[in-house]
Motif scaffolding. Structure first.
Motif, PDB file in Angstrom:
ATOM      1  N   GLU A 160      35.983  -4.738 -19.128  1.00  0.00           N
ATOM      2  CA  GLU A 160      36.200  -4.455 -20.119  1.00  0.00           C
ATOM      3  C   GLU A 160      35.245  -3.305 -20.676  1.00  0.00           C
ATOM      4  O   GLU A 160      35.510  -2.232 -21.495  1.00  0.00           O
ATOM      5  N   ALA A 161      33.792  -3.752 -20.681  1.00  0.00           N
ATOM      6  CA  ALA A 161      32.967  -2.916 -20.566  1.00  0.00           C
ATOM      7  C   ALA A 161      33.111  -1.460 -20.258  1.00  0.00           C
ATOM      8  O   ALA A 161      32.744  -0.632 -20.759  1.00  0.00           O
ATOM      9  N   LYS A 162      33.133  -1.522 -18.781  1.00  0.00           N
ATOM     10  CA  LYS A 162      33.401  -0.251 -18.280  1.00  0.00           C
ATOM     11  C   LYS A 162      34.743   0.612 -18.816  1.00  0.00           C
ATOM     12  O   LYS A 162      34.385   1.762 -18.968  1.00  0.00           O
ATOM     13  N   LEU A 163      35.813  -0.253 -19.088  1.00  0.00           N
ATOM     14  CA  LEU A 163      37.091   0.558 -19.308  1.00  0.00           C
ATOM     15  C   LEU A 163      36.599   1.239 -20.713  1.00  0.00           C
ATOM     16  O   LEU A 163      37.118   2.465 -20.960  1.00  0.00           O
ATOM     17  N   ARG A 164      36.151   0.454 -21.803  1.00  0.00           N
ATOM     18  CA  ARG A 164      35.852   0.738 -22.942  1.00  0.00           C
ATOM     19  C   ARG A 164      34.599   1.626 -23.092  1.00  0.00           C
ATOM     20  O   ARG A 164      34.150   2.067 -24.327  1.00  0.00           O
ATOM     21  N   ARG A 165      33.674   1.749 -22.225  1.00  0.00           N
ATOM     22  CA  ARG A 165      32.301   2.505 -22.229  1.00  0.00           C
ATOM     23  C   ARG A 165      31.607   2.025 -23.280  1.00  0.00           C
ATOM     24  O   ARG A 165      31.125   2.728 -23.876  1.00  0.00           O
ATOM     25  N   THR A 166      31.360   0.653 -23.202  1.00  0.00           N
ATOM     26  CA  THR A 166      30.613   0.116 -24.231  1.00  0.00           C
ATOM     27  C   THR A 166      29.502  -0.797 -23.440  1.00  0.00           C
ATOM     28  O   THR A 166      29.624  -0.975 -22.580  1.00  0.00           O
ATOM     29  N   ASN A 167      28.551  -1.421 -24.456  1.00  0.00           N
ATOM     30  CA  ASN A 167      27.579  -2.131 -23.777  1.00  0.00           C
ATOM     31  C   ASN A 167      28.027  -3.535 -23.913  1.00  0.00           C
ATOM     32  O   ASN A 167      29.045  -3.987 -24.759  1.00  0.00           O
ATOM     33  N   LEU A 168      27.481  -4.631 -23.000  1.00  0.00           N
ATOM     34  CA  LEU A 168      27.864  -5.831 -22.879  1.00  0.00           C
ATOM     35  C   LEU A 168      26.673  -6.758 -23.137  1.00  0.00           C
ATOM     36  O   LEU A 168      25.351  -6.203 -22.643  1.00  0.00           O
ATOM     37  N   VAL A 169      26.882  -7.876 -23.841  1.00  0.00           N
ATOM     38  CA  VAL A 169      25.648  -8.889 -24.073  1.00  0.00           C
ATOM     39  C   VAL A 169      26.194 -10.033 -23.538  1.00  0.00           C
ATOM     40  O   VAL A 169      27.271 -10.535 -23.601  1.00  0.00           O
ATOM     41  N   THR A 195      21.380  -6.408 -12.461  1.00  0.00           N
ATOM     42  CA  THR A 195      21.141  -5.239 -11.535  1.00  0.00           C
ATOM     43  C   THR A 195      22.526  -4.752 -11.167  1.00  0.00           C
ATOM     44  O   THR A 195      22.812  -3.465 -10.898  1.00  0.00           O
ATOM     45  N   ASP A 196      23.505  -5.657 -10.898  1.00  0.00           N
ATOM     46  CA  ASP A 196      24.683  -5.564 -10.377  1.00  0.00           C
ATOM     47  C   ASP A 196      25.533  -4.661 -11.384  1.00  0.00           C
ATOM     48  O   ASP A 196      26.316  -3.644 -11.138  1.00  0.00           O
ATOM     49  N   ALA A 197      25.564  -5.018 -12.686  1.00  0.00           N
ATOM     50  CA  ALA A 197      26.184  -4.391 -13.696  1.00  0.00           C
ATOM     51  C   ALA A 197      25.558  -2.747 -13.795  1.00  0.00           C
ATOM     52  O   ALA A 197      26.185  -1.710 -14.130  1.00  0.00           O
ATOM     53  N   ALA A 198      24.219  -2.758 -13.781  1.00  0.00           N
ATOM     54  CA  ALA A 198      23.540  -1.443 -13.879  1.00  0.00           C
ATOM     55  C   ALA A 198      23.981  -0.431 -12.900  1.00  0.00           C
ATOM     56  O   ALA A 198      24.278   0.517 -12.991  1.00  0.00           O
ATOM     57  N   ALA A 199      24.080  -0.991 -11.583  1.00  0.00           N
ATOM     58  CA  ALA A 199      24.650  -0.235 -10.396  1.00  0.00           C
ATOM     59  C   ALA A 199      26.174   0.161 -10.496  1.00  0.00           C
ATOM     60  O   ALA A 199      26.502   1.420 -10.147  1.00  0.00           O
ATOM     61  N   MET A 213      24.010  -3.217 -20.066  1.00  0.00           N
ATOM     62  CA  MET A 213      24.028  -4.798 -20.202  1.00  0.00           C
ATOM     63  C   MET A 213      22.840  -5.051 -20.523  1.00  0.00           C
ATOM     64  O   MET A 213      21.852  -4.952 -20.219  1.00  0.00           O
ATOM     65  N   GLU A 214      22.949  -6.313 -21.618  1.00  0.00           N
ATOM     66  CA  GLU A 214      21.632  -7.019 -22.139  1.00  0.00           C
ATOM     67  C   GLU A 214      21.980  -8.443 -21.870  1.00  0.00           C
ATOM     68  O   GLU A 214      23.003  -9.028 -22.121  1.00  0.00           O
TER      69      GLU A 214
END
Length: 136
Positions: free
Chosen positions: A23-32, A60-64, A69-70
């Motif tokens: 969802e974060a990738k699709l919406r181009r938003t940040n994830l907590v 690390t995986d999310a950043a890649a 992500m926080e």
């Protein structure tokens, strides 16, 4: 927009995390990502270190994958639902993603009462899913 996901190292937690990442990738938003523990003797130094290491790997995986992500590992003595709602309110989250083991009437009642609070102030969409039901 912000997405908040409750994460624990279980099949349900993995399913929720994967859905939240998508969802974060699709919406181009940040994830907590919230990893909430009450503390006590079940959450000792070893458990904390394992959890922290796993959360670092996830970040690390999310950043890649291009997701901002926080990660917050909370050990405040609260119920996980309290921590999720608190962080969702603090960040102005538009979506909360949680994984569920099973859908029982009591579970629905508890989840409903926990999630009613922030909806009085503003609407927060909650996505509940079980492993095997997540779509990429």
């Amino acid at each position: 927009m912000t997405i908040v996901v409750g994460y624990v190292s279980t099949k349900e937690g993995q399913a929720a995390l994967q859905r939240a990442l998508a969802e974060a990738k699709l919406r181009r938003t940040n994830l907590v990502v919230i990893n909430s523990n009450r503390g006590g003797r079940d959450f000792d130094g070893d458990a904390s270190a394992r959890s922290e290491s796993e959360l670092e790997r996830i970040a690390t995986d999310a950043a890649a994958d291009g997701v901002d992500m926080e990660v917050r590992q909370l050990v405040r003595g609260n119920e996980p639902a309290e921590d999720l709602i608190s962080v969702a309110d603090e960040t102005g989250a538009d979506l909360i993603v949680i994984g569920l083991r099973r859908r029982t009437p009591v579970g629905k009642l508890i989840l409903g009462s926990n999630m009613r609070g922030p909806r009085r102030v503003r609407f927060i969409m909650v996505t509940e899913l079980r492993p095997g039901f997540a779509r990429n």
